[in-house]
Design an enzyme around this catalytic site. Sequence first.
Site, PDB file in Angstrom:
ATOM      1  N   HIS A 262       0.853  -1.164  -0.050  1.00 45.37           N
ATOM      2  CA  HIS A 262      -0.056   0.089   0.043  1.00 45.37           C
ATOM      3  C   HIS A 262       0.839   1.289  -0.022  1.00 45.37           C
ATOM      4  O   HIS A 262       2.227   1.248   0.806  1.00 45.37           O
ATOM      5  CB  HIS A 262      -0.873   0.090   1.192  1.00 45.37           C
ATOM      6  N   ASP A 316      -7.847  -5.336  -0.094  1.00 41.54           N
ATOM      7  CA  ASP A 316      -8.483  -6.128  -1.025  1.00 41.54           C
ATOM      8  C   ASP A 316      -8.075  -7.470  -0.785  1.00 41.54           C
ATOM      9  O   ASP A 316      -8.523  -8.562  -1.635  1.00 41.54           O
ATOM     10  CB  ASP A 316      -7.743  -5.681  -2.395  1.00 41.54           C
TER      11      ASP A 316
HETATM   12  C1  SDX Z   1      -6.282  -0.029  -2.960  1.00 38.54           C
HETATM   13  O1  SDX Z   1      -4.528   4.440  -2.133  1.00 38.54           O
HETATM   14  C2  SDX Z   1      -5.555   3.752  -1.288  1.00 38.54           C
HETATM   15  O2  SDX Z   1      -5.904   4.143  -0.645  1.00 38.54           O
HETATM   16  C3  SDX Z   1      -6.087   2.650  -2.116  1.00 38.54           C
HETATM   17  C4  SDX Z   1      -6.987   1.798  -1.268  1.00 38.54           C
HETATM   18  C5  SDX Z   1      -8.344   2.537  -1.157  1.00 38.54           C
HETATM   19  O3  SDX Z   1      -8.997   2.150  -0.309  1.00 38.54           O
HETATM   20  O4  SDX Z   1      -8.690   3.604  -1.987  1.00 38.54           O
HETATM   21  O5  SDX Z   1      -6.492   1.534  -0.135  1.00 38.54           O
HETATM   22  C6  SDX Z   1      -7.525   0.505  -2.283  1.00 38.54           C
HETATM   23  O6  SDX Z   1      -6.055   0.136  -4.204  1.00 38.54           O
HETATM   24  C7  SDX Z   1      -5.391  -1.132  -2.244  1.00 38.54           C
HETATM   25  C8  SDX Z   1      -4.213  -1.538  -3.027  1.00 38.54           C
HETATM   26  C9  SDX Z   1      -4.875  -2.665  -4.170  1.00 38.54           C
HETATM   27  N1  SDX Z   1      -3.737  -3.144  -4.878  1.00 38.54           N
HETATM   28  C10 SDX Z   1      -3.061  -4.463  -4.823  1.00 38.54           C
HETATM   29  O7  SDX Z   1      -3.266  -5.111  -3.782  1.00 38.54           O
HETATM   30  C11 SDX Z   1      -1.899  -4.451  -5.982  1.00 38.54           C
HETATM   31  C12 SDX Z   1      -0.726  -4.726  -5.244  1.00 38.54           C
HETATM   32  N2  SDX Z   1       0.009  -3.900  -4.759  1.00 38.54           N
HETATM   33  C13 SDX Z   1       0.798  -2.947  -5.337  1.00 38.54           C
HETATM   34  O8  SDX Z   1       0.682  -2.991  -6.873  1.00 38.54           O
HETATM   35  C14 SDX Z   1       1.390  -1.803  -4.504  1.00 38.54           C
HETATM   36  O9  SDX Z   1       1.681  -2.423  -3.405  1.00 38.54           O
HETATM   37  C15 SDX Z   1       0.612  -0.424  -4.655  1.00 38.54           C
HETATM   38  C16 SDX Z   1       0.124   0.050  -6.032  1.00 38.54           C
HETATM   39  C17 SDX Z   1      -0.802  -1.065  -3.810  1.00 38.54           C
HETATM   40  C18 SDX Z   1       1.426   0.620  -3.835  1.00 38.54           C
HETATM   41  O10 SDX Z   1       2.291   0.856  -4.592  1.00 38.54           O
HETATM   42  P1  SDX Z   1       3.557   1.812  -4.414  1.00 38.54           P
HETATM   43  O11 SDX Z   1       3.086   2.526  -3.076  1.00 38.54           O
HETATM   44  O12 SDX Z   1       3.535   2.702  -5.779  1.00 38.54           O
HETATM   45  O13 SDX Z   1       4.755   0.841  -3.971  1.00 38.54           O
HETATM   46  P2  SDX Z   1       5.870   0.352  -5.247  1.00 38.54           P
HETATM   47  O14 SDX Z   1       4.914  -0.153  -6.513  1.00 38.54           O
HETATM   48  O15 SDX Z   1       6.531   1.603  -5.613  1.00 38.54           O
HETATM   49  O16 SDX Z   1       6.770  -0.530  -4.675  1.00 38.54           O
HETATM   50  C19 SDX Z   1       7.476  -0.168  -3.533  1.00 38.54           C
HETATM   51  C20 SDX Z   1       8.322  -1.192  -3.352  1.00 38.54           C
HETATM   52  C21 SDX Z   1       9.011  -2.066  -4.716  1.00 38.54           C
HETATM   53  O17 SDX Z   1       9.938  -2.981  -4.253  1.00 38.54           O
HETATM   54  P3  SDX Z   1      11.498  -2.374  -4.738  1.00 38.54           P
HETATM   55  O18 SDX Z   1      11.443  -2.041  -6.269  1.00 38.54           O
HETATM   56  O19 SDX Z   1      11.550  -1.047  -3.942  1.00 38.54           O
HETATM   57  O20 SDX Z   1      12.320  -3.181  -4.363  1.00 38.54           O
HETATM   58  O21 SDX Z   1       7.645  -2.642  -2.621  1.00 38.54           O
HETATM   59  C22 SDX Z   1       7.452  -3.584  -3.834  1.00 38.54           C
HETATM   60  C23 SDX Z   1       7.597  -3.237  -5.018  1.00 38.54           C
HETATM   61  O22 SDX Z   1       8.349  -3.998  -5.844  1.00 38.54           O
HETATM   62  N3  SDX Z   1       5.911  -3.902  -3.798  1.00 38.54           N
HETATM   63  C24 SDX Z   1       5.465  -5.322  -3.872  1.00 38.54           C
HETATM   64  C25 SDX Z   1       4.189  -5.208  -3.694  1.00 38.54           C
HETATM   65  N4  SDX Z   1       3.906  -3.722  -3.570  1.00 38.54           N
HETATM   66  C26 SDX Z   1       4.940  -3.234  -3.554  1.00 38.54           C
HETATM   67  N5  SDX Z   1       6.302  -6.576  -3.907  1.00 38.54           N
HETATM   68  C27 SDX Z   1       5.234  -7.606  -4.157  1.00 38.54           C
HETATM   69  N6  SDX Z   1       3.915  -7.417  -4.073  1.00 38.54           N
HETATM   70  C28 SDX Z   1       3.454  -6.397  -3.861  1.00 38.54           C
HETATM   71  N7  SDX Z   1       2.146  -6.377  -3.844  1.00 38.54           N
END
Ligand code: SDX
Length: 380
Positions: A262, A316
Site C-alpha cells: 500500500h 483487497d
Molecule cells: C487499494 O490508495 C488507496 O488508498 C487505495 C485503497 C483504497 O481504499 O482506495 O486502499 C485500495 O487500491 C489497495 C491496493 C490494492 N492493490 C493491490 O493489492 C495491488 C498490489 N499492490 C501493489 O501494486 C502496490 O503495493 C500498490 C500499488 C498498492 C502501492 O504501490 P506503491 O506505493 O507505488 O509501491 P511501489 O510499487 O513503488 O513498490 C515499492 C516496493 C517495490 O519494491 P522495490 O522496487 O523497492 O524493491 O515494494 C514492492 C515493489 O516491488 N511492492 C511489492 C508489492 N507492492 C509493492 N512487491 C510484491 N508484491 C506487492 N504487492
Amino acid sequence: MTTVCEYRPGLEGIPAAQSSISYVDGLRGILEYRGINIEELAKHSSFLETTYLLIWGELPTKVELEEFETEIRYHRRIKYHIRDMMKCFPETGHPMDALQTSAAALGLFYSRRALDDPAYIRQAVVRLVAKIPTMVAAFHLMRRGNDPIQPNDNLDYAANFLYMLTERKPSDLAAHIFDVCLTLHAEHTMNASTFSAMVTASTLTDPYGVIASAVGTLAGPLHGGANEEVLFMLEEIGTIDNVRAYVDDCIEHKKKIMGFGHRVYKVKDPRATILQNLAMQLFEQMGHDEYYAMALELEKVVEERLGHKGIYANVDFYSGLVYRKLGIPTDLFTPLFAISRVAGWLAHWKEQLGENRIFRPTQIYTGRHDTVYIPIEKRL
Ligand code: SDX
C-alpha cells in the site's frame, strides 16, 4: 509566480487537497471517517449512516437517518432507458465498464448543473447512492439473459442489493457482513479514484461525469481491481503447499502479489483485519474450504518475506474471500467496491465545490526544442 516542487512519480507524498473527511496513519494502521475509528463504524454503524456521516460531516439523528434511508429507497429504481441501453452491452463486457457507461448516462437525465444548490447536491447524492447497486445487479442478470429484478422496498440497502443480484433474500448474517464490507470500502483519503473524481469535479462538470471518471480509475488491477485478482491468484496457487514457492517466484521476478502492499499503510491495513474476521465468521457458518487456509498461509509467508519492506495485507486481500462465500461472481468484486466508494467520491466532490480551483499541475519538460519540420517526401 508559483514555486515548482520536485517531481515525485505517482505524486507520492504530495498533498493534492486539504480535507476533513477521513484520516489514515499508515505507520500505526489507523483509519478514521470524520474522526471516528473504522473499527467503531464497522461494529456499530451501517453503510447508509456512514455515507451520511462522510457527506454531511456529522452522524445523522434518528429522524435524519430515516429520511435519508427513505429517499434512497424511493430512488433505487432506474429508468427503462438505462435498462434498455444495458441490454445492448455485450454480455462478455466487464461489469466495471458497464457501470462506468451507465453512471455517465445518468447525467443525460439529471444533468442540470446547479452546483450551488444544496437541494441539487442532495438529489445527486441520493440518486447515485440509490441507483448504482441497481445498475450493477441489472447488468449482471441481463448478461445472463434474465430480466432484471425490481428493488424490494422491504429490504434495507445491503440486503436489497444481494436480493437483486441473487434473486433470493439473503440471510441476516450475509446482509450484515455485506453492509460492513460497504462501510469498510466507503472512503480512504486521496486514493487514485478519489483523486480522479476531484480532478474531474474541479472543472465544475456534473456529479455523474465525476463518478464515471472515478469508476474508470477504480477498475485498474493496482487499485480496486486487486480484489478480483486475489481470487485469480489463489486459483493459480491451487493448494496451500504451493504458497511458499509462489511467493518466492513473485519476489524473484519482481511480480506484485495482489492484495498486498500500500502506498500509505506500512503495516496491515486495519480494514484487512476486520475483513479477515468477517471471512472467518462466514466460513465457520457456511463451511470451510481451502481458500481461507491458503489466504492465511499466504499472508504469513508474505509477512515473513516482505514485512521488512512494509508490505502487508491490504483491504483487497480478504474482501474477495468474503464476496466469494456470499456467492458473488468474481468480476463483480470491483463493482461492489465502486458501490461503496461512491460515498467517499461524493463526499470529496461536495467538499471541493467551495474551492472553485481547477486542478492543473505542471510538468518537467524532457523533450527537444527548435526541431525542424521535414516534409514527408524527404523523410526516410
Ligand atoms: C487499494 O490508495 C488507496 O488508498 C487505495 C485503497 C483504497 O481504499 O482506495 O486502499 C485500495 O487500491 C489497495 C491496493 C490494492 N492493490 C493491490 O493489492 C495491488 C498490489 N499492490 C501493489 O501494486 C502496490 O503495493 C500498490 C500499488 C498498492 C502501492 O504501490 P506503491 O506505493 O507505488 O509501491 P511501489 O510499487 O513503488 O513498490 C515499492 C516496493 C517495490 O519494491 P522495490 O522496487 O523497492 O524493491 O515494494 C514492492 C515493489 O516491488 N511492492 C511489492 C508489492 N507492492 C509493492 N512487491 C510484491 N508484491 C506487492 N504487492
